[in-house]
Design an enzyme around this catalytic site. Structure first.
Site, short mmCIF file in Angstrom:
data_model
loop_
_atom_site.label_atom_id
_atom_site.label_comp_id
_atom_site.label_asym_id
_atom_site.label_seq_id
_atom_site.Cartn_x
_atom_site.Cartn_y
_atom_site.Cartn_z
CB SER A 124 -0.95 0.02 1.20
OG SER A 124 -0.25 0.29 2.39
CE LYS A 162 -2.48 2.29 4.55
NZ LYS A 162 -1.72 1.16 5.09
#
Length: 204
Positions: A124, A162
């Site tokens: 990701s 993230k």
């Protein structure tokens, strides 16, 4: 430079400065030309007795054959930084609290603060952070918008990596890879920032 090669270079330097060939020096040491050649290339270590004989032949101190402090390669001071459990880059996985190993890091390259490593898993955060990278994290409770953080998903005690984005008080955990969806951190999916990602290392 290895010590044996350094000593060998000093033997050759002395021999050549005296206009002496390897056969002549071998005769004085009662050895062979091949042995002298191996001493000079560092392929064979000249022991203490040989060095004392050489010092006598060339009329120098035995210290001549050893590096002075300015010739020494400085030793870089390192510290051991704990590598904690795997951190998810994609679907969050259980954040292991146990230390798996330690990573040696030069102290002069490190930021201040308490540091630890976490291993990224998943795609990701590609291309910014490849799968399998060791991510250096500085422990801190908050980061600026657009910075990458290690975030603990408190409901399940899981962690993810993230980029942080805040909109109207809601924190979004943004992937770098457009194939992945953002994670919304709110009262139904609470999250806590563990620290700021500083850099990563990746094994070939």
């Amino acid at each position: 430079m290895e010590l044996s090669k350094y000593v060998g270079s000093k033997i050759r330097e002395l021999r050549e400065s005296r206009g002496m060939d390897q056969d002549t020096l071998a005769s004085k040491l009662k050895t062979t030309r091949v042995t002298i050649s191996r001493y000079e290339t560092g392929a064979r270590k000249a022991n203490q007795d040989v060095l004392f004989q050489l010092a006598d032949i060339f009329k120098v101190s035995i210290n001549y054959f050893f590096p002075t402090p300015q010739n020494l390669i400085p030793v870089t001071k390192t510290i051991k930084i704990p590598l904690l459990g795997t951190i998810a880059c994609g679907d969050p996985i259980l954040a292991e609290e146990n230390i798996e190993s330690y990573v040696d890091e030069p102290t002069e390259d490190l930021p201040s603060g308490k540091l630890f490593y976490l291993k990224a898993k998943g795609n990701s955060m590609k291309p910014t952070i490849p799968n399998g990278s060791k991510v250096l994290i500085r422990l801190q409770s908050d980061v600026e918008d657009s910075e990458i953080a290690a975030v603990l998903m408190t409901e399940d005690n899981e962690a993810t990596l993230k980029r942080i984005k805040r909109v109207n008080g809601t924190m979004f955990l943004m992937p770098e890879n457009p194939d992945f969806d953002p994670i919304i951190a709110d009262k139904n999916n609470p999250a806590r920032i563990l620290g700021k990602a500083i850099r990563y290392t990746s094994d070939l």
